[in-house]
Scaffold this motif. Sequence first.
Motif, short mmCIF file in Angstrom:
data_model
loop_
_atom_site.label_atom_id
_atom_site.label_comp_id
_atom_site.label_asym_id
_atom_site.label_seq_id
_atom_site.Cartn_x
_atom_site.Cartn_y
_atom_site.Cartn_z
N GLY A 20 26.76 51.06 -1.41
CA GLY A 20 25.15 50.79 -0.25
C GLY A 20 25.12 51.32 1.00
N LEU B 39 21.21 46.75 0.50
CA LEU B 39 21.31 47.66 -0.53
C LEU B 39 22.45 47.28 -0.86
CD1 LEU B 39 20.71 50.07 -2.15
CD2 LEU B 39 21.23 52.20 -1.14
N SER B 40 23.36 47.69 0.73
CA SER B 40 25.16 47.24 0.03
C SER B 40 24.93 46.08 -0.98
CB SER B 40 25.76 46.98 1.35
OG SER B 40 25.79 48.39 1.93
#
Length: 155
Positions: free
Chosen positions: A34, A51-52
């Motif tokens: 991510g 996202l991570s």
Amino acid sequence: MHGSAAAAPAGSCRTAVRATLHCLTGCAVGEVLGMVLGMAFGLHNGATVALSVVLAFAFGYAFTMRGVLRAGLPVRQAVKVALAADSVSILVMELIDNTVMVTVPGALDAGLDSALFYASLAGSLALAFVLTVPVNRWMISRGRGHAVVHAHHGH
């Protein structure tokens, strides 16, 4: 003291370390992927962290599901086991490692070719591991977390 982490058997510490390493593997794959994708695509820091986190949960759950599916559980039951086994552990890890990444000055803005980025990421994951082991030990001592997985395959 019934159920206290201090009163847990010595083997539970080894079990907690193994469970945390397992969780860290999925979290680290998602977290690193991510961060790298977010930075490579020029996403805002908030979007990169989001996202991570999503990928850390996805990979963490997927790694657990792989093992319990191999042990013969149907997909629906494997999903329930993964959610029960990993949700708290992944949440704690993500809170710690992303807090570190956000608070280290310049870490998220350093770029993929920067030692600061990789050192911060490695340090954040190491700290997340150290601080999540006691959480997992506490949960396992109460039959929760990764103790749920152990009921479904031979650890």
